[in-house]
Design an enzyme around this catalytic site. Structure first.
Site, PDB file in Angstrom:
ATOM      1  N   LYS A 122      -3.485 -10.625  13.012  1.00  0.00           N
ATOM      2  CA  LYS A 122      -1.963 -10.655  12.729  1.00  0.00           C
ATOM      3  C   LYS A 122      -1.055 -10.528  14.948  1.00  0.00           C
ATOM      4  O   LYS A 122      -0.272 -11.208  15.287  1.00  0.00           O
ATOM      5  CB  LYS A 122      -0.803 -10.323  11.926  1.00  0.00           C
ATOM      6  CG  LYS A 122      -1.370 -10.481  10.916  1.00  0.00           C
ATOM      7  CD  LYS A 122      -0.869  -9.371   9.743  1.00  0.00           C
ATOM      8  CE  LYS A 122      -0.648  -9.649   8.093  1.00  0.00           C
ATOM      9  NZ  LYS A 122      -0.366  -8.608   7.427  1.00  0.00           N
TER      10      LYS A 122
ATOM     11  N   GLN B 139       1.584  -2.878   6.519  1.00  0.00           N
ATOM     12  CA  GLN B 139       0.648  -3.314   6.177  1.00  0.00           C
ATOM     13  C   GLN B 139       0.243  -2.402   4.484  1.00  0.00           C
ATOM     14  O   GLN B 139      -0.168  -1.251   4.187  1.00  0.00           O
ATOM     15  CB  GLN B 139      -1.225  -3.237   7.097  1.00  0.00           C
ATOM     16  CG  GLN B 139      -1.844  -3.969   6.591  1.00  0.00           C
ATOM     17  CD  GLN B 139      -2.144  -5.472   6.706  1.00  0.00           C
ATOM     18  OE1 GLN B 139      -1.462  -6.415   7.525  1.00  0.00           O
ATOM     19  NE2 GLN B 139      -2.420  -5.898   5.465  1.00  0.00           N
TER      20      GLN B 139
ATOM     21  N   ASP C 154       7.565 -10.108   5.918  1.00  0.00           N
ATOM     22  CA  ASP C 154       7.105 -10.082   4.336  1.00  0.00           C
ATOM     23  C   ASP C 154       7.336 -10.336   2.905  1.00  0.00           C
ATOM     24  O   ASP C 154       6.580 -10.569   1.590  1.00  0.00           O
ATOM     25  CB  ASP C 154       6.141  -8.066   3.562  1.00  0.00           C
ATOM     26  CG  ASP C 154       4.500  -8.776   4.538  1.00  0.00           C
ATOM     27  OD1 ASP C 154       4.285  -9.551   4.164  1.00  0.00           O
ATOM     28  OD2 ASP C 154       4.400  -6.856   3.929  1.00  0.00           O
TER      29      ASP C 154
END
Ligand code: NAP
Length: 297
Positions: free
Chosen positions: A55, A99, A122
């Site tokens: 990413k 994450q 997200d």
């Protein structure tokens, strides 16, 4: 029998989205806005390191500014909440990605709820989850189901009035996927069935599907006799299986028995090379959108 042209090329579609995102980023930069994305990683989970690395590299390619905070495994929930609070307040940061997985002593739901909804690229904050359920397109949709939706739309798969069967009711894929496709909206308006470990005769549900989306995390679960000929099959699963021939000793496979299902499917995603690249593409897209919202005049 259909030929390999029934493949839905996730890499190519993701590239198309990256080009659009890069153009959006350039436009923001022209008016003096540098879109920024903060990554937070806790502990040394090897898969998380790989995912965040991918990413970061894609962000750099598209012109996003990034900052990665790596915290030790023993970081407390309070310390992590404090960092999220600082990133929420930092004007350089338009998107925040914490994450997964987080260490077991940290309540992940509490962390996701602490990310400011406007920076929640997200889509896990309950405000964005609620907006998705209500059909309010102002929020952020989790990247993997958003990516599957784009794959279907950009491949010209008819969604309206389709019978969709989703395997798995996880919060990251199955549930938000269902919420997206049941909306009374263009490119949605489907009849959605969500199957899970308590579903009776799961194979019979699968055989009704015009669009079958597998998001369970069970290697090769979807067999040829579970798929209606001509159906669109989307394989979200990522599973490690032992492979003595591989240098690492394992390889990654999906939830679909690809070799046997591909010949009878109308359209099908390869795995890898299907849903995976789309997840990153939607994260980049969401970040550029967050920056545009935050700085709109
Ligand atoms: P999850 O939260 O663990 O959910 C898995 C779901 O599958 C659960 O609802 C579970 O049922 C169901 N399930 C598992 N085994 C089953 C069985 N034998 N029969 C019926 N149902 C079964 O997983 P997730 O986070 O949604 O992820 C799902 C998969 O997608 C994983 O392989 C993950 O690695 C992959 N994934 C891929 C990407 C990507 O970018 N490609 C991104 C995210 C996730 P119960 O609810 O009844 O337990």
């Amino acid at each position: 029998m259909t030929t390999p042209t029934n493949l839905i090329d996730g890499r190519a579609i993701a590239e198309e989205i990256h080009r659009e995102t890069a153009a959006g980023v350039a436009e923001l930069q022209q008016r003096g806005v540098q879109p920024g994305l903060a990554f937070v990683r806790v502990g040394e989970d090897p898969a998380s390191q790989v995912y965040v690395g991918m990413k970061e590299r894609m962000s750099a390619r598209l012109g996003l500014w990034t900052e990665t905070r790596v915290l030790p495994e023993q970081t407390s929930e309070a310390e992590l909440l404090e960092l999220v609070g600082r990133l929420n307040a930092d004007p350089r940061v338009h998107g925040i990605l914490v994450q997964a997985p987080l260490p077991r002593h940290i309540n992940a739901a509490k962390i996701y709820a602490a990310v400011a909804p406007a920076k929640d690229v997200d889509g896990f904050n309950p405000v964005n989850v609620g907006k998705l359920m209500l059909g309010d397109t102002d929020g952020f949709v989790p990247c993997t189901p958003a990516g599957v939706h784009e794959l279907l739309i950009r491949s010209g798969v008819p969604i309206e009035s389709a019978e969709v069967v989703i395997l798995g009711r996880g919060n990251i894929v199955g549930k938000p996927m269902a919420a997206l496709l049941i909306q009374k909206a263009r490119h949605a308006n489907a009849t959605v069935t969500v199957c899970h470990s308590a579903t009776r005769d799961l194979a019979a549900h699968c055989r009704r599907a015009d669009i079958l989306i597998a998001a369970m995390g069970v290697a090769g679960f979807v067999k040829a006799d579970m798929v209606k000929p001509g159906a669109t099959v989307i394989d979200v699963g990522v599973n490690r299986v032992a492979d003595p021939a591989a240098k690492s000793g394992y390889r990654l496979v999906g939830d679909v028995d690809f070799a046997r299902v591909q010949p009878l499917a109308g359209r099908i995603t390869p795995n890898p090379g299907g849903v995976g690249p789309m997840t990153i593409a939607m994260l980049m897209h969401n970040t550029a959108r967050a920056a545009a919202h935050a700085t709109a005049g």
